[in-house]
Design a protein around this motif. Structure first.
Motif, mmCIF file in Angstrom:
data_model
loop_
_atom_site.group_PDB
_atom_site.id
_atom_site.type_symbol
_atom_site.label_atom_id
_atom_site.label_comp_id
_atom_site.label_asym_id
_atom_site.label_seq_id
_atom_site.Cartn_x
_atom_site.Cartn_y
_atom_site.Cartn_z
ATOM 1 N N PRO A 28 -3.026 11.316 1.096
ATOM 2 C CA PRO A 28 -2.638 9.961 1.539
ATOM 3 C C PRO A 28 -2.386 9.013 0.378
ATOM 4 N N LEU A 29 -1.230 9.196 -0.261
ATOM 5 C CA LEU A 29 -0.837 8.365 -1.397
ATOM 6 C C LEU A 29 0.566 7.818 -1.153
ATOM 7 N N PRO A 30 0.855 6.593 -1.609
ATOM 8 C CA PRO A 30 2.226 6.072 -1.450
ATOM 9 C C PRO A 30 3.268 6.952 -2.134
ATOM 10 N N GLU A 31 2.912 7.539 -3.288
ATOM 11 C CA GLU A 31 3.872 8.381 -3.999
ATOM 12 C C GLU A 31 4.237 9.625 -3.193
ATOM 13 N N ALA A 32 3.245 10.246 -2.562
ATOM 14 C CA ALA A 32 3.527 11.403 -1.702
ATOM 15 C C ALA A 32 4.369 10.989 -0.502
ATOM 16 N N ASN A 33 4.119 9.801 0.001
ATOM 17 C CA ASN A 33 4.910 9.302 1.133
ATOM 18 C C ASN A 33 6.350 9.036 0.714
ATOM 19 N N PHE A 34 6.558 8.496 -0.505
ATOM 20 C CA PHE A 34 7.905 8.280 -1.016
ATOM 21 C C PHE A 34 8.683 9.596 -1.068
ATOM 22 N N PHE A 35 8.026 10.619 -1.581
ATOM 23 C CA PHE A 35 8.684 11.923 -1.697
ATOM 24 C C PHE A 35 9.082 12.456 -0.327
ATOM 25 N N GLY A 36 8.179 12.364 0.632
ATOM 26 C CA GLY A 36 8.494 12.841 1.972
ATOM 27 C C GLY A 36 9.618 12.067 2.625
ATOM 28 N N ILE A 37 9.650 10.754 2.419
ATOM 29 C CA ILE A 37 10.705 9.922 3.021
ATOM 30 C C ILE A 37 12.064 10.229 2.401
#
Length: 324
Positions: free
Chosen positions: A214-223
């Motif tokens: 649960p990190l913003p960077e991981a979310n950026f990659f997924g998006i």
């Protein structure tokens, strides 16, 4: 005669002015250019409408992605102990975790009783050891794993970008990362590939990375991957921009930590000063300070001091910690 001449001159001036107004005013006022622009827009109206539809589609995708982020954040606040164990990188079951916590708390309770610490102290320390300490350790391992993931993620994105520019598909580029990257990045990308191998689209599989990390960077990659899979586009350029953003965020985070270290050191000194003074006074003159836990008024004052100290520590922590 003179009046006729003046009248003729006046009429000639009005006529010339009228002709000039008719022919020169549109050029000077910009009306002609405005008409040309309107005509050009009318000719390009189908193209403009198509671009507008594309922009609306992308805007809708971004809005859906933001809604998914909000839903995930709400779920994150209600994480189960199983999800926390998984995010910490442990292979324990919730039953084993609860059993180990209970055993450690009971052992601490018996140890305090054997050393004559009293029933109240044994219950308090046993509860802290059985309930608070395991969860603190779980959060510590989770934070350490997330930091290791953030440290290796920009390099992994660069590897994927080079692979795509070299002609490899996204799946094969991610497999290269899964084979050569350090932990925990290796296991997370392997999980993405395994999820995609069972039939789930690659964009959705990358989106699930945020559930495990649960990190913003991981979310950026997924998006980025999910939007590219849905609407197309230059994936190498998008991931290259993402890599730059990740590195800039890392630099900014380190800069903020460096600038806040002085405040954190001051807060640590202020927070630890009262207990240290209390211990030093007890070592030198124990009879003087023992009234704090032997006399009822002293116990009341000690409880009040502990409460005020906890409030002060919480306030200082809120002041020196930055959400990034």
């Amino acid at each position: 005669m003179q009046m006729q001449t003046l009248a003729i001159a006046f009429m000639a001036t009005v006529a010339v002015g009228g002709v000039a107004w008719v022919f020169l005013y549109p050029l000077l006022s910009g009306e002609k250019k405005a008409e040309q622009r309107r005509a050009a827009l009318a000719r390009n109206e189908p193209v403009v409408r198509q671009v507008d539809r594309v922009q609306r589609s992308r805007r809708a995708q971004v809005e859906n992605s933001l809604k998914e982020i909000e839903t995930r954040n709400q779920k994150e606040k209600k994480l189960s102990i199983d999800a926390r164990i998984s995010q910490a990188g442990l292979s324990l079951t919730p039953s084993k975790f609860y059993l180990g916590s209970a055993l450690f708390g009971g052992f601490t309770f018996l140890l305090i009783l054997l050393f004559g610490g009293g029933l109240a102290a044994a219950i308090g320390l046993g509860f802290a050891a059985g309930f608070g300490l395991p969860r603190w350790l779980l959060n510590y391992l989770k934070k350490r794993r997330e930091n290791a993931f953030l440290k290796a993620l920009p390099d992994a994105v660069d590897v994927i970008v080079r692979g795509i520019k070299a002609g490899l598909p996204l799946y094969d580029s991610m497999r290269v990362v899964a084979e050569d990257a350090p932990e925990p990045l290796r296991s997370e990308f392997l999980a993405i590939l395994e999820t995609q191998a069972i039939g789930i689209p690659l964009g959705e599989a990358c989106g699930r990375l945020y559930e495990r990390m649960p990190l913003p960077e991981a979310n950026f990659f997924g998006i980025v991957v999910a939007i590219q899979q849905k609407s197309g586009g230059n994936l190498s350029e998008a991931l290259g921009n993402l890599s730059k953003v990740l590195r800039d965020r890392k630099k900014m985070k380190e800069k903020i930590q460096a600038m806040s270290m002085e405040a954190k050191a001051s807060a640590g000194i202020i927070g630890s000063l009262p207990p240290i003074v209390m211990i030093l006074v007890y070592l030198t003159t124990p009879g003087y300070i023992s009234l704090l836990w032997t006399h009822p008024m002293g116990i009341f004052m000690l409880v009040c001091c502990v409460i005020w100290m906890m409030i002060g520590v919480v306030v200082m922590k809120k002041m020196i910690n930055f959400d990034f």
